[in-house]
Design a protein around this motif. Structure first.
Motif, short mmCIF file in Angstrom:
data_model
loop_
_atom_site.label_atom_id
_atom_site.label_comp_id
_atom_site.label_asym_id
_atom_site.label_seq_id
_atom_site.Cartn_x
_atom_site.Cartn_y
_atom_site.Cartn_z
N GLU A 146 -0.10 6.33 -6.21
CA GLU A 146 0.77 7.25 -6.96
C GLU A 146 1.05 8.52 -6.16
O GLU A 146 2.17 9.04 -6.17
N GLU A 147 0.03 9.01 -5.47
CA GLU A 147 0.20 10.24 -4.69
C GLU A 147 1.27 10.07 -3.62
O GLU A 147 2.09 10.98 -3.39
N PHE A 148 1.27 8.91 -2.95
CA PHE A 148 2.21 8.68 -1.85
C PHE A 148 3.38 7.78 -2.26
O PHE A 148 4.19 7.42 -1.41
N GLN A 149 3.45 7.44 -3.54
CA GLN A 149 4.52 6.59 -4.07
C GLN A 149 4.66 5.28 -3.29
O GLN A 149 5.71 4.92 -2.76
N ILE A 150 3.54 4.56 -3.24
CA ILE A 150 3.48 3.29 -2.51
C ILE A 150 3.37 2.14 -3.52
O ILE A 150 2.47 2.15 -4.37
N PRO A 151 4.25 1.15 -3.46
CA PRO A 151 4.14 -0.02 -4.35
C PRO A 151 2.84 -0.77 -4.12
O PRO A 151 2.30 -0.79 -3.01
N ILE A 152 2.35 -1.41 -5.19
CA ILE A 152 1.11 -2.19 -5.12
C ILE A 152 1.44 -3.66 -5.32
O ILE A 152 2.11 -4.04 -6.30
N ILE A 153 1.00 -4.50 -4.38
CA ILE A 153 1.08 -5.95 -4.54
C ILE A 153 -0.28 -6.41 -5.02
O ILE A 153 -1.28 -6.26 -4.31
N SER A 154 -0.35 -6.94 -6.22
CA SER A 154 -1.63 -7.35 -6.80
C SER A 154 -1.69 -8.87 -6.90
O SER A 154 -1.06 -9.49 -7.76
N ASP A 155 -2.41 -9.47 -5.96
CA ASP A 155 -2.59 -10.92 -5.96
C ASP A 155 -3.66 -11.25 -7.00
O ASP A 155 -4.85 -11.07 -6.77
N GLU A 156 -3.21 -11.74 -8.16
CA GLU A 156 -4.10 -12.04 -9.28
C GLU A 156 -4.13 -13.53 -9.57
O GLU A 156 -4.20 -13.96 -10.72
N ILE A 157 -4.08 -14.32 -8.50
CA ILE A 157 -4.06 -15.77 -8.65
C ILE A 157 -5.34 -16.29 -9.32
O ILE A 157 -5.36 -17.35 -9.94
N TYR A 158 -6.44 -15.50 -9.21
CA TYR A 158 -7.70 -15.89 -9.86
C TYR A 158 -7.91 -15.14 -11.18
O TYR A 158 -9.02 -15.11 -11.71
N GLU A 159 -6.87 -14.55 -11.69
CA GLU A 159 -6.92 -13.82 -12.98
C GLU A 159 -7.44 -14.76 -14.08
O GLU A 159 -7.12 -15.94 -14.11
N GLY A 160 -8.28 -14.22 -14.94
CA GLY A 160 -8.84 -15.04 -16.02
C GLY A 160 -10.05 -15.84 -15.62
O GLY A 160 -10.57 -16.64 -16.42
N MET A 161 -10.55 -15.65 -14.37
CA MET A 161 -11.65 -16.48 -13.88
C MET A 161 -12.93 -15.68 -13.70
O MET A 161 -13.82 -16.08 -12.95
N ALA A 162 -13.04 -14.54 -14.38
CA ALA A 162 -14.30 -13.79 -14.36
C ALA A 162 -15.36 -14.56 -15.14
O ALA A 162 -15.07 -15.20 -16.16
N PHE A 163 -16.61 -14.49 -14.68
CA PHE A 163 -17.70 -15.18 -15.37
C PHE A 163 -17.87 -14.64 -16.78
O PHE A 163 -17.66 -13.44 -17.03
#
Length: 374
Positions: A146-163
């Protein structure tokens, strides 16, 4: 079963009905990723032939030759390959272990931001580390973006797989910011154990004025790859519904397997099992002072493969030469056999006669002669 029914019930499912993919599936995913504060529409969802093309798509949309992208180290090596092929500079930020817990080196991230930085890539839950990052770490990374206004690429291919019993539940990046664009990578290959059909997606999230230029680039790039799997969209609802119960069983199994690793690998001198919170990966850090004839993780892994016929991946290929990655989705019998072989290998007297990585037989003889003189 779901795919078979899709073919039977939708005879036109082999047709490409829209260059950006099936509109119903895109609408379904837009609804799934919408929040109380921000509703998405289907034009913010791009269907792809798996998660990897989604990463390619967004990296190419955000950056050009000589630009820079911050990527995690250790991390899955795909992004490095994509960037180098495009002449884009990979700036690796450190992920370190503290007492077996993987954490961002926040100051390292800040140091590596420059006026050429076009994106920060995050993979959470993480391959190869098998961890969910703490919310406070993710929040600190978001503050820099946010400070440097940089986009975030969030690879969440394992989303939902927390123990199920993890103390660090998965936190999506879309929960943490409304000030910078966040691009979510997802798919069915990991979450629903369907790697074969090659079906993934890219979801754009953020202020409309900031994502419109990204959409323009994506729309242009999409002309190059437009075709995607046409069968899965018709049964996406069923895959999600039926896959959820299967996923629950798998997560319980993988968590139990990790606990088995904890029990079986403890007290091995020079080996530290790091904390795992998600998916089917675990890592062991190596203290090379306890294994003086191995100079790096590649040599360790190759010797283990040759002597015990077991394959583990060296951390070197993920950008950090300090650990081994273990895939722990095997049966309990096979996992216990792995532990037995690993303990035995680590307990063996140091072998002077094994070939090191990239070493020929002639090199080996020369090395042994030199070591004998010492």
């Amino acid at each position: 079963m779901c795919i078979r029914d899709s073919i039977i019930n939708n005879p036109l499912s082999f047709n490409v009905d829209n260059i950006f993919g099936n509109q119903e599936a895109r609408g379904y995913l837009a609804s799934r990723y919408s929040t109380d504060k921000l509703q998405l529409d289907d034009c913010q969802v791009y269907l792809t032939s798996g998660g990897s093309p989604a990463i390619w798509l967004i990296l190419c949309a955000l950056s050009s030759r000589d630009d820079e992208v911050l990527i995690p180290s250790p991390g899955f090596p795909l992004s490095t390959t994509i960037l180098s092929n495009k002449g884009i500079i990979s700036r690796q930020y450190n992920i370190e272990t503290e007492g077996g817990e993987w954490k961002f080196d926040i100051e390292d991230i800040r140091r590596k931001v420059s006026n050429k930085t076009k994106a920060i890539l995050v993979n959470n839950p993480c391959n190869p580390l098998g961890c969910c990052y703490p919310r406070e770490d993710l929040e600190k990374l978001v503050q820099i973006a946010e400070e440097f206004q940089i986009p975030i690429i969030s690879d969440e291919i394992y989303e939902g797989m927390a123990f199920p019993s993890t103390e660090k539940p998965f936190v999506s990046m879309i929960e943490l910011t409304k000030k910078v664009p966040v691009m979510i990578v997802g798919g069915v290959s990991k979450l629903y154990a369907l790697p074969g059909p090659r079906f993934g997606w890219l979801v754009l999230y953020g202020p409309s004025h900031s994502i419109k230029p990204i959409q323009t680039e994506l729309n242009a790039l999409y002309q190059e790859i437009h075709a995607t799997n046409t069968l899965i969209p018709f049964c996406l609802h069923d895959i999600v519904d039926k896959g959820t119960s299967i996923l629950k069983e798998n997560l319980e199994k993988w968590q139990d397997n990790y606990l088995t690793l904890q029990k079986e690998l403890e007290r091995i001198p020079g080996i530290i099992l790091n904390t795992a919170d998600a998916a089917f990966y675990a890592t062991v850090s190596i203290e090379f002072s306890c294994f003086p004839k191995f100079q790096n993780t590649e040599e360790f892994a190759l010797a283990f493969l040759k002597e015990e016929n077991v394959n583990v991946l060296p951390g070197k290929i993920f950008g950090k030469d300090t650990f081994l990655r273990i895939v722990n989705c095997a049966s309990k019998v096979d996992l216990l056999e792995f532990c037995s072989r690993f303990r035995g290998f680590c307990a063996k007297p140091v072998s002077y006669t094994h070939l090191r990585a990239h070493e020929t037989g002639r090199n080996l003889v020369c090395r042994l002669l030199l070591e004998k003189k010492k």
